[in-house]
Motif scaffolding. Structure first.
Motif, PDB file in Angstrom:
ATOM      1  N   PHE A  70       0.802  -1.228   0.000  1.00 44.75           N
ATOM      2  CA  PHE A  70       0.000   0.000   0.000  1.00 44.75           C
ATOM      3  C   PHE A  70       0.833   1.276   0.000  1.00 44.75           C
ATOM      4  O   PHE A  70       0.301   2.358   0.202  1.00 44.75           O
ATOM      5  N   THR A 105      -6.704   3.363   0.255  1.00 42.11           N
ATOM      6  CA  THR A 105      -6.277   2.569  -0.895  1.00 42.11           C
ATOM      7  C   THR A 105      -7.294   1.487  -1.238  1.00 42.11           C
ATOM      8  O   THR A 105      -7.652   1.299  -2.409  1.00 42.11           O
ATOM      9  N   THR A 165      -4.140   5.088   5.293  1.00 43.82           N
ATOM     10  CA  THR A 165      -3.679   4.750   3.942  1.00 43.82           C
ATOM     11  C   THR A 165      -4.276   3.431   3.477  1.00 43.82           C
ATOM     12  O   THR A 165      -4.679   3.300   2.314  1.00 43.82           O
TER      13      THR A 165
END
Length: 396
Positions: free
Chosen positions: A251, A266, A262
């Motif tokens: 990621f 993502t 995140t």
């Protein structure tokens, strides 16, 4: 105060306009089905799935989320995730995805809020303990997602829609599936069949796109959060090379402080991209592989960490002691026992449930519904002798 017919009609038109923007694969409010449908409803102000979410929020089972930890039951830290926060995170993630895909956000919210209600004290460790005890007692396998339906449908008899109950039952975020295709029509019979399949260890999928979204969102919500919590409490070193490599490769995460946001950002974008305009909810192959790697790391370095597993046998004995004690209380009809005063005699427990559930099921459900704190209090009361306060006498 009643809302005027003219206002209701205008609201109805607006709702109809919103539904016209739905994906052809979305659940429609008009298709909501309840087994009893005994309560009068005004579908304009509170559509059926929105009403489900309200009923769950006001249930006794939902209030007990507040003292059920997500992973770290025996670690004191006010900044780690509890169930009540986890279900809100799942709801937020799932509604974000559902809005982008044109799905029914009310149904998504109801499923998300109710999906973990069946979790027992001490999380998955507690579930393993109670499962073994229930099998020995002849009650059958214990599964927390089946138990969620038991609390919402049988015990409190909230008369939720079958769509909501199906989504709650089939969430199973622990078993990652990269491609979720709705399983088909929903009925009371199909719901019972799925319960038996889950107890037997067979995989099942939700019957709605909204249920599939929540199942995917469950993974998204806990994947990074559990790792960040593990760093918070010191189970994982923030400089762990293996974790850093996985986060960076999957990621693009370079700072452990951004693991949660995140990962969520993502995976939400990936899921929307892969699922848009399709009758399925799916991750890309690359994202699915990343999820599996992070799950494997979490199993090896977090969930099976000695600090979390070292107390397993003590917890098992606690569950066994309470199950045996309250089974005896039921058999002897001790009406002053907490299984009566705090549970079976409570006004929110369904009369039908009280009359039809077996004694083993009642004990199982009483223990499964306990918070971590109440469980520990009941164990102390059962095992430790009660001190009797004496009086001093003086000779005059």
């Amino acid at each position: 105060m009643d809302i005027s017919p003219a206002t209701l009609e205008e609201i109805r038109k607006r709702q109809a306009a919103v539904e016209r923007t739905y994906s052809p694969y979305a659940a429609r409010n008009a298709g909501a089905v309840r087994k009893k449908d005994a309560r009068a409803e005004e579908p304009v102000i509170r559509p059926p799935f929105s009403r489900d979410a309200d009923r769950i929020l006001h249930s006794r089972a939902y209030t007990r989320y507040i003292d059920k930890t997500q992973v770290f039951s025996l670690i004191d830290n006010d900044h780690i995730t509890h169930r009540v926060l986890h279900v809100q995170l799942v709801s937020k993630v799932a509604r974000t995805i559902g809005r982008a895909l044109g799905l029914n956000e009310d149904l998504i919210e109801a499923v998300a809020l109710g999906h973990d209600i069946g979790h027992v004290p001490f999380g998955h460790t507690g579930e393993e303990c109670l499962d073994g005890i229930c099998r020995q007692a002849g009650v059958g396998a214990f599964r927390h997602n089946v138990q969620s339906v038991q609390f919402l449908d049988a015990i409190e008899d909230l008369d939720l829609t079958l769509q909501t109950l199906d989504g709650v039952l089939c969430h199973d975020g622990e078993k990652f599936v990269g491609r979720l295709v709705p399983a088909g029509p929903i009925s009371a019979a199909s719901l019972r069949s799925k319960c038996e399949m889950i107890r037997g260890g067979a995989p099942v999928l939700p019957s709605t796109m909204e249920g599939c979204v929540v199942r995917a969102a469950d993974v998204i919500a806990y994947l990074g959060r559990d790792l960040q919590d593990a760093i918070e409490v010191g189970l994982i070193d923030r400089d762990d090379d293996d974790l850093a490599a996985i986060c960076r490769e999957t990621f693009g995460i370079d700072d452990y402080q951004t693991i949660t946001r995140t990962t969520i950002d993502t995976l939400i974008k990936d899921l929307i991209t892969e699922s848009f305009g399709k009758a399925e909810i799916s991750f890309s192959d690359e994202a699915a592989e990343g999820v599996k790697k992070m799950q494997t790391f979490s199993i090896d370095h977090v969930y099976n960490h000695p600090r979390l597993t070292s107390q397993h046998e003590k917890i098992r004995r606690m569950f066994a002691a309470l199950f045996e004690h309250y089974s005896a209380d039921l058999e002897e009809e001790k009406r002053d026992s907490p299984i009566y005063t705090d549970y079976l005699d409570a006004p929110w427990v369904s009369r039908e449930y009280r009359e039809e559930a077996s004694e083993g099921e009642k004990v199982r459900d009483f223990i499964a519904g306990m918070t971590d704190r109440y469980f520990a209090e009941r164990f102390r009361a059962v095992v430790l002798p009660e001190r009797v306060r004496g009086t001093y006498r003086t000779e005059g």
